[in-house]
Design a protein around this motif. Structure first.
Motif, PDB file in Angstrom:
ATOM      1  N   TYR A 191       4.123 -10.222 -63.144  1.00  0.00           N
ATOM      2  CA  TYR A 191       4.361 -11.526 -63.183  1.00  0.00           C
ATOM      3  C   TYR A 191       3.733 -12.037 -61.948  1.00  0.00           C
ATOM      4  O   TYR A 191       2.838 -13.164 -62.136  1.00  0.00           O
ATOM      5  N   PRO A 230       9.834 -15.039 -59.515  1.00  0.00           N
ATOM      6  CA  PRO A 230       9.210 -15.850 -60.683  1.00  0.00           C
ATOM      7  C   PRO A 230      10.523 -16.436 -61.605  1.00  0.00           C
ATOM      8  O   PRO A 230      11.596 -15.804 -61.488  1.00  0.00           O
ATOM      9  N   VAL A 246       8.235 -16.111 -66.785  1.00  0.00           N
ATOM     10  CA  VAL A 246       8.384 -14.677 -67.237  1.00  0.00           C
ATOM     11  C   VAL A 246       8.693 -14.592 -68.697  1.00  0.00           C
ATOM     12  O   VAL A 246       8.174 -13.531 -69.466  1.00  0.00           O
TER      13      VAL A 246
END
Length: 492
Positions: free
Chosen positions: A93, A194, A199
């Protein structure tokens, strides 16, 4: 319909007990994958360290195994896109977020919470949309540097396109969202963590998901994710935008959306009560889908053969516990006797059993099981239905006693005892004739005559077929219990 093989995913968060809405979503994904010969990817969205737990993760796996779900990629089975837990994919990510920033698809936002709240309130007062107003969209390098020098933390926002986004929902048809209703949104927190908004689409892209089947509550996030997919395609990270199908809400009491806090939402409740997985899945599949206009009862194999996402109804579905119980009862009847006796085993042992383990009589259990199978709604009902066989004395249910022992119960029981003693105990029909004859002598029909006998022998007014129960209990124990009831009546 997408070209190529179907790839769907189910991606719960390990936060507490699984609930039936989550199971319904898993079921539709699983059934669609199996129906189409596609692939089901099971992944765990565990990026929220404050709420996620290893215990909940294990509970998820255990629940899905109990339900009979299998998956082609994910925990325990692996796959080409491992790891399948988001907490183990943080470097992925971080890398893609950097590419989005470098490619101009995202930017750093230095607005404070107080500033955002004030501008939102002003927008509402002016009758304008209250989403993010793009303040940091066009910061110069000097402005950004000044914010950095102040020590302002920055989140990363995705830059939404200035155009309408239209997609065809597999359940709801064409959906169009105009740009003023979908503002730039956060994908990375100020601490570098994140967000779901980043994600989830990244994992779908990298795992080559073709169909996203999920709850209606996530419909509003779909335009944002479509824009992100398009950016990921441009960056060479994604190959395509998946198709979306948003499943109808499951409604609970008071016509409100069924929430995790509602008692009837907990999957564990149904396991503890003794629902069969097949019965529960049959019912949950009817929450937004139907096998046919005139059939509600079917096997899991028949569900898989018939299921198509195109047949899912967009209207909210109401959870009806009575109907769930009725369908489960039908599935209990569908078991062969051996499978039924095995399914009941947990409720014939501690902590459920109210008799001493050494008093359990397997031969008696196997003899009564076929009669019990026709009477149960859930498997946990078995304990109270058969405890009269394994207890030294029947349960003392005073309400049942008061209800049954009316008129002259002692006279009736005395007559019934004599006739039962002389009856053929290898035949339930003979025992029925004995009680019927006793009732006739006292001017009572069978229903009235058998009630005192039932309570004397089993302790309750409701239970398994009486005469088959007496046959299994046997002459000696039956007569001894009638004697005990007569003694109680005499002492009253």
């Amino acid at each position: 319909m997408a070209n190529g093989p179907v790839r769907v995913r189910f991606c719960p968060s390990p936060t507490g007990n699984p609930h039936v809405g989550l199971v319904r979503t898993a079921l539709f994904n699983w059934a669609y994958a199996r129906h189409t010969g596609g692939t089901l990817v099971f992944r765990i969205e565990d990026t929220d360290a404050a709420r996620d737990s290893e215990e909940s993760y294990r509970q998820l796996l255990d629940s899905f195994h109990w339900l009979g779900f299998d998956w082609d990629e994910g925990p325990e089975v692996g796959g080409p896109h491992a790891p399948y837990r988001q907490s183990q994919r943080m470097d992925i990510y971080k890398d893609i977020a950097a590419k989005l920033l470098d490619g101009g698809h995202a930017y750093r936002c230095y607005c404070t919470t107080e500033e955002l709240d004030a501008r939102r309130e002003a927008a509402r007062a002016a009758g304008k949309p209250s989403g993010y107003d793009g303040q940091c969209r066009v910061l110069t390098a000097e402005q950004a540097a000044a914010y950095e020098a102040e020590g302002r933390p920055a989140i990363v926002r995705f830059r939404m396109p200035d155009e309408a986004i239209t997609f065809t929902d597999l359940v709801r048809g064409e959906v169009t969202v105009t740009p003023e209703n979908v503002s730039d949104y956060g994908i990375i927190r100020a601490n570098g963590a994140p967000l779901y908004t980043l994600v989830n689409p990244i994992d779908d892209a990298l795992m080559e998901i073709t169909h996203v089947l999920r709850g209606e509550d996530l419909l509003s996030s779909t335009p944002r994710q479509i824009a992100l997919y398009r950016a990921l395609i441009e960056l060479g990270v994604a190959k395509r935008v998946p198709e979306f199908g948003h499943l109808p809400y499951v409604m609970g009491e008071g016509n409100k959306k069924l929430s995790k806090r509602d008692p009837q939402a907990s999957l564990n409740l149904y396991r503890e009560r003794g629902f069969l997985p097949e019965g529960l899945l049959n019912y949950l599949s009817l929450l937004g889908w139907s096998f046919s206009a005139d059939r509600d009862l079917f096997t899991v194999a028949e569900l898989i053969e018939k299921f198509d996402i195109a047949d899912v109804n967009a209207n909210p579905a109401r959870f009806d516990l009575k109907k769930a119980e009725a369908i489960n009862a039908d599935h209990i009847r569908m078991l062969d006797v051996k499978a039924f006796t095995e399914a009941c085993e947990p409720w014939l042992r501690a902590p459920h059993a109210n008799w001493d383990p050494e008093d359990f009589d397997r031969a008696a259990w196997e003899a009564i099981a076929p009669h019990a199978q026709t009477r149960l709604t859930v498997l946990s009902d078995i304990t109270a239905n058969v405890d009269f066989l394994f207890r030294k004395e029947p349960v003392e249910d005073e309400a049942s006693w008061a209800k049954a022992m009316k008129g002259d119960p002692a006279a009736l029981l005395t007559t019934a005892r004599a006739k039962l003693e002389a009856a053929d105990w290898s035949s339930a029909e003979s025992l029925k004739e004995a009680v019927l004859a006793a009732g006739e002598e006292h001017g009572l029909k069978l229903g009235k005559a058998q009630a005192p006998v039932r309570v004397a022998v089993t302790g309750r007014t409701v239970g398994l077929p009486l005469f088959e129960s007496l046959e299994v209990l046997g002459r000696e124990r039956t007569l001894a219990r009638i004697d005990a009831a007569l003694a109680k009546l005499a002492a009253a």
